[in-house]
Design a protein around this motif. Structure first.
Motif, mmCIF file in Angstrom:
data_model
loop_
_atom_site.group_PDB
_atom_site.id
_atom_site.type_symbol
_atom_site.label_atom_id
_atom_site.label_comp_id
_atom_site.label_asym_id
_atom_site.label_seq_id
_atom_site.Cartn_x
_atom_site.Cartn_y
_atom_site.Cartn_z
ATOM 1 N N GLY A 5 2.312 1.984 -13.573
ATOM 2 C CA GLY A 5 1.864 1.011 -13.051
ATOM 3 C C GLY A 5 0.351 1.580 -12.046
ATOM 4 O O GLY A 5 -0.201 2.440 -12.472
ATOM 5 N N TYR A 6 0.175 0.840 -10.813
ATOM 6 C CA TYR A 6 -0.967 1.100 -9.938
ATOM 7 C C TYR A 6 -0.513 1.126 -8.495
ATOM 8 O O TYR A 6 0.645 0.532 -8.243
ATOM 9 N N ARG A 7 -1.196 1.696 -7.871
ATOM 10 C CA ARG A 7 -1.072 2.110 -6.505
ATOM 11 C C ARG A 7 -2.331 1.776 -5.724
ATOM 12 O O ARG A 7 -3.368 2.254 -6.274
ATOM 13 N N LEU A 8 -2.247 1.235 -4.391
ATOM 14 C CA LEU A 8 -3.470 1.117 -3.717
ATOM 15 C C LEU A 8 -3.070 1.997 -2.376
ATOM 16 O O LEU A 8 -2.302 1.820 -1.690
ATOM 17 N N SER A 9 -4.233 3.094 -2.062
ATOM 18 C CA SER A 9 -3.950 4.063 -1.138
ATOM 19 C C SER A 9 -5.191 4.677 -0.977
ATOM 20 O O SER A 9 -6.023 4.812 -1.878
ATOM 21 N N LEU A 10 -5.505 5.287 0.498
ATOM 22 C CA LEU A 10 -6.578 5.885 0.510
ATOM 23 C C LEU A 10 -6.438 7.462 0.083
ATOM 24 O O LEU A 10 -7.321 8.269 -0.306
ATOM 25 N N ALA A 11 -5.088 8.021 -0.136
ATOM 26 C CA ALA A 11 -4.800 9.150 -0.765
ATOM 27 C C ALA A 11 -4.873 9.149 -2.193
ATOM 28 O O ALA A 11 -4.554 8.246 -2.894
ATOM 29 N N ALA B 35 0.751 -1.136 -0.038
ATOM 30 C CA ALA B 35 0.147 -0.050 -0.004
ATOM 31 C C ALA B 35 0.941 1.269 -0.051
ATOM 32 O O ALA B 35 1.918 1.405 0.806
ATOM 33 N N GLY B 36 0.631 2.232 -0.913
ATOM 34 C CA GLY B 36 1.358 3.505 -0.874
ATOM 35 C C GLY B 36 2.362 3.491 -2.205
ATOM 36 O O GLY B 36 2.856 4.409 -2.401
ATOM 37 N N ARG B 37 2.849 2.196 -2.389
ATOM 38 C CA ARG B 37 3.676 2.044 -3.534
ATOM 39 C C ARG B 37 3.247 1.805 -4.787
ATOM 40 O O ARG B 37 2.081 1.085 -5.110
ATOM 41 N N VAL B 38 4.059 2.519 -5.702
ATOM 42 C CA VAL B 38 3.421 2.075 -7.444
ATOM 43 C C VAL B 38 4.217 0.645 -7.915
ATOM 44 O O VAL B 38 5.299 0.693 -7.654
ATOM 45 N N LEU B 39 3.306 -0.085 -8.364
ATOM 46 C CA LEU B 39 3.907 -1.387 -8.567
ATOM 47 C C LEU B 39 3.501 -1.512 -10.301
ATOM 48 O O LEU B 39 2.589 -0.979 -10.617
ATOM 49 N N SER B 40 4.520 -1.881 -10.775
ATOM 50 C CA SER B 40 4.452 -1.872 -12.383
ATOM 51 C C SER B 40 3.663 -3.114 -12.590
ATOM 52 O O SER B 40 3.069 -3.858 -12.057
ATOM 53 N N LYS B 41 3.242 -3.054 -13.971
ATOM 54 C CA LYS B 41 2.231 -3.809 -14.581
ATOM 55 C C LYS B 41 3.055 -5.325 -14.610
ATOM 56 O O LYS B 41 2.391 -6.328 -14.231
#
Length: 232
Positions: A225-231, A176-182
């Motif tokens: 990529g994608y990130r999971l976060s409340l922000a 969570a909070g990190r950008v992960l590449s595809k």
């Protein structure tokens, strides 16, 4: 004792039977169905890989004479939450199967299969999986994942996710909070690189379930990529 009287999962355990011979598939399916399992029977390892990617399976019963068995072996190596595997084989030494499958095997039965032995070994594997599965609970805001039952919730709303979607969500949540590449996400979900469109479609399906109600948790970083976060 029927297996669903032993395992308190709220549903009948689901078994995948993989065998090239129609008569063997039919016999294994009949025995397991009669003991209270839900069963899907298929003929190839490639078909097994596709099903394991979409459905939550509690046990795989596989004939070692199955064509393209290496596909199923690779699938077993990929995921920590893989189901146990019960092999049906003509040999009587478990060690001989390890090079073929490329990993350890929970148990095996020899041909011709005896009903009592099949059901007894299947029952033990399903029971042990239910009793000793991971108990890790992950949270981020109102998102919760429970590895013991491999289920996810957003607040009080259960998320009906596939195994592939669950693995994707789990990896996003653990980072969570990190950008992960595809590519990073594809390797975690499938154990190998996939076309960019494959992970994009998976993220899209997952986002429809997770972010059905605001605030959105899954964010796209174009070109990264994608990130999971409340922000946001």
């Amino acid at each position: 004792m029927r297996v669903h009287e032993m395992v308190r999962t709220g549903r009948d355990p689901y078994v995948l039977v993989v065998a090239p011979d129609p008569s063997m598939r039919g016999a294994l399916t009949a025995e397991l169905t009669g003991d209270g399992y839900r069963v899907t029977a298929i003929a190839t390892g490639a078909a097994a890989v596709r099903l394991l990617d979409e459905d939550q399976v509690d046990l795989v019963v596989v004939d070692v004479d199955t064509p393209d068995l290496h596909d199923l072996a690779r699938e077993r190596l990929t995921f920590s939450d893989r189901p146990p595997v019960l092999c049906v084989t003509a040999c009587e030494f478990l060690g001989e199967l390890v090079p073929m499958l490329g990993t350890r095997i929970e148990d095996y039965i020899t041909k011709p299969c005896r009903s009592a032995e099949l059901l007894a070994r299947a029952q033990v594997l399903v029971r042990d999986r239910a009793a000793t599965g991971p108990v890790d609970v992950l949270r981020h805001g109102d998102l919760l994942l429970d590895d013991a039952v491999r289920r996810a919730w957003r607040g009080d709303r259960p998320l009906e996710v596939t195994p592939a979607e669950y693995r994707l969500l789990r990896h996003l949540l653990r980072n969570a909070g990190r950008v992960l590449s595809k590519e990073q996400l594809a390797r975690y979900v499938w154990g190998e690189s996939r076309e960019v469109n494959a992970i994009e479609r998976l993220v899209s399906r997952l986002r429809q379930k997770v972010d059905e109600a605001p605030p959105a948790l899954i964010h796209t970083h174009r070109g990264f990529g994608y990130r999971l976060s409340l922000a946001p």
